[in-house]
Design an enzyme around this catalytic site. Structure first.
Site, PDB file in Angstrom:
ATOM      1  N   VAL A 153       0.843  -1.189   0.000  1.00 20.57           N
ATOM      2  CA  VAL A 153       0.000   0.000   0.000  1.00 20.57           C
ATOM      3  C   VAL A 153       0.881   1.243   0.000  1.00 20.57           C
ATOM      4  O   VAL A 153       2.097   1.177   0.152  1.00 20.57           O
ATOM      5  CB  VAL A 153      -0.983   0.005   1.192  1.00 20.57           C
ATOM      6  CG1 VAL A 153      -2.005  -1.129   1.040  1.00 20.57           C
ATOM      7  CG2 VAL A 153      -0.255  -0.121   2.527  1.00 20.57           C
ATOM      8  N   THR A 154       0.248   2.400  -0.123  1.00 16.66           N
ATOM      9  CA  THR A 154       0.950   3.623  -0.522  1.00 16.66           C
ATOM     10  C   THR A 154       1.963   4.136   0.493  1.00 16.66           C
ATOM     11  O   THR A 154       3.140   4.319   0.181  1.00 16.66           O
ATOM     12  CB  THR A 154      -0.083   4.713  -0.838  1.00 16.66           C
ATOM     13  OG1 THR A 154      -0.872   4.286  -1.961  1.00 16.66           O
ATOM     14  CG2 THR A 154       0.589   6.036  -1.175  1.00 16.66           C
ATOM     15  N   PHE A 155       1.527   4.419   1.705  1.00 19.41           N
ATOM     16  CA  PHE A 155       2.433   5.096   2.636  1.00 19.41           C
ATOM     17  C   PHE A 155       3.609   4.207   3.053  1.00 19.41           C
ATOM     18  O   PHE A 155       4.757   4.668   3.054  1.00 19.41           O
ATOM     19  CB  PHE A 155       1.648   5.612   3.849  1.00 19.41           C
ATOM     20  CG  PHE A 155       1.193   7.031   3.692  1.00 19.41           C
ATOM     21  CD1 PHE A 155       1.434   7.973   4.677  1.00 19.41           C
ATOM     22  CD2 PHE A 155       0.533   7.442   2.540  1.00 19.41           C
ATOM     23  CE1 PHE A 155       1.023   9.287   4.529  1.00 19.41           C
ATOM     24  CE2 PHE A 155       0.114   8.746   2.378  1.00 19.41           C
ATOM     25  CZ  PHE A 155       0.356   9.684   3.367  1.00 19.41           C
ATOM     26  N   HIS A 209       6.048   4.079  -0.041  1.00 14.74           N
ATOM     27  CA  HIS A 209       6.750   5.330  -0.342  1.00 14.74           C
ATOM     28  C   HIS A 209       7.864   5.597   0.667  1.00 14.74           C
ATOM     29  O   HIS A 209       8.927   6.107   0.305  1.00 14.74           O
ATOM     30  CB  HIS A 209       5.763   6.500  -0.401  1.00 14.74           C
ATOM     31  CG  HIS A 209       5.141   6.679  -1.738  1.00 14.74           C
ATOM     32  ND1 HIS A 209       3.987   6.046  -2.111  1.00 14.74           N
ATOM     33  CD2 HIS A 209       5.555   7.376  -2.828  1.00 14.74           C
ATOM     34  CE1 HIS A 209       3.693   6.360  -3.358  1.00 14.74           C
ATOM     35  NE2 HIS A 209       4.634   7.167  -3.821  1.00 14.74           N
TER      36      HIS A 209
END
Length: 399
Positions: free
Chosen positions: A71-73, A76
């Site tokens: 997933v994104t966080f 990143h």
């Protein structure tokens, strides 16, 4: 002449050109890290991204394995720290810290982010200048440092507007040595319509055009021939359907658990006094997924040692969802967060620039490998992480 051939010729001519403009920065190389959220690795083969395809053909590329959860966080932060989520502390898009409380994607509290050092802080401490155009964690001061230039996330800012803002920062003195740029359109459209749709193809073409605009701006400033462009994504995307749903209410009493988030994966905590009941109901292989306690998560997922990891983690099979009946799935769409080795979750990786070997295909790229590569390109020592130098050394013109 095809559009992709025109783009390839443009990039080739730019690489061979010699700028006649003054170089007040002393000719230092520039490194630009671009994230295209939700860009599945095989999107590059669809024929709608001529700029990115040309960069890949002329540089180093390969599918990149994200960290779990995909997933994104978490991913990143993995890309800029070189550590898996279990080690950098952003273990999900939502979690509970035993001291700080609930984390959400809107939370800027420094304490959530200080278990690892992102590359822009490392660079600033080394005396370099950095600029971050929308990147998770970049809005938070750490160790008394911030990027020299940064902006609070605003989804209403278009891709081209983000490029214009970044190019403006490159006109500042001192000129940034490291810049980051973030595009979220493809992820948003992929969630709404699913990955194999005309809408995603249009979003791909739109972001590709924004990258072309960035390259044109670098060319106009005499920077392109000494720019390292690293283009990545945080994860891929899988097709979902209302026909592929496991309702958590059918497995366990909803009052017995607190769901931090649900979907492709589940983070949950048992209600007080109901831990054993929840374990008996959930901790096993289900028809279309599996649930573990924090202590029994498979070691290959590198998740479970951080106290922020919840007591219960469930992973749905690719294309399936675990959700409560209070949030029913009613339409076809897309999701990520699945097992990080799934082909649908593989992320984009492209490296292009004067120190990058042309025509290299990387076979075992992992998202933790990006931060050490950035350190080599910037010429700075970076904190030790989970990446392996050998994964990206073939991408270097001079390893």
């Amino acid at each position: 002449m095809s559009r992709i051939l025109i783009v390839c010729l443009t990039l080739l001519l730019a690489a061979c050109a010699t700028s006649t403009r003054p170089q007040p920065d002393g000719g230092r190389a520039l490194t630009v890290l671009i994230s295209i959220d939700g860009f599945r690795a095989d999107y590059l083969t669809r024929g709608v991204t001529p700029t990115l395809s040309a960069l890949a053909a002329q540089g180093a590329t390969g599918p990149m394995r994200p960290s779990y959860p995909s997933v994104t966080f978490p991913n990143h932060y993995t890309l800029v720290t070189g550590k898996h989520p279990d080690h950098h502390g952003i273990v999900g898009n939502s979690f509970i810290d035993p001291v700080l409380g609930r984390f959400t994607m809107a939370n800027k509290e420094p304490g959530f982010w200080d278990q690892a050092e992102p590359i822009w802080i490392t660079a600033e401490k080394a005396g370099l200048t950095t600029a971050t155009m929308f990147w998770p964690g970049s809005e938070t001061e750490q160790q008394g440092e911030r990027p020299t230039h940064w902006a609070p996330f605003d989804q209403a800012v278009t891709g081209d507007q983000r490029v214009v803002r970044l190019l403006g920062w490159l006109d500042e003195t001192p000129r940034p040595d490291l810049a980051t740029l973030y595009f979220d359109t493809i992820d948003t459209v992929g969630h709404t319509f699913g990955p194999d749709t005309p809408e995603v193809d249009r979003a791909l073409a739109e972001v590709d055009a924004s990258v072309a605009r960035l390259i044109a701006g670098l060319q106009a400033r005499g920077l392109w021939e000494r720019t390292h462009l690293i283009v990545v994504s945080d994860h891929g995307m899988a097709q979902t359907s209302p026909e592929r749903v496991t309702y958590l209410d059918d497995l366990v009493d909803p009052a017995a658990i607190q769901i931090l988030y649900a979907g492709s994966s589940v983070f949950a905590e048992p209600a007080p006094g109901r831990a054993e009941e929840v374990r008996r109901a959930l901790i096993r292989r289900h028809a279309h997924g599996e649930c573990w306690t924090r202590e029994t998560i498979p070691a290959r997922l590198v998740l479970g040692s951080n106290p922020r990891v919840p007591s219960i983690v469930c992973a749905a099979d690719v294309g399936w969802l675990f959700v409560p009946r209070s949030r029913p799935v009613t339409k076809i769409g897309g999701a990520h967060g699945y097992d990080n080795v799934a082909s649908e979750m593989q992320a984009l990786f492209i490296a292009h620039g004067p120190d990058i070997a042309p025509g290299v295909v990387l076979r075992d790229m992992d998202s933790v490998d990006v931060q050490p590569l950035l350190g080599r390109l910037l010429g700075i020592a970076v904190p030790a992480g989970d990446g392996r130098a050998q994964d990206t050394l073939p991408a270097m013109a001079t390893p």
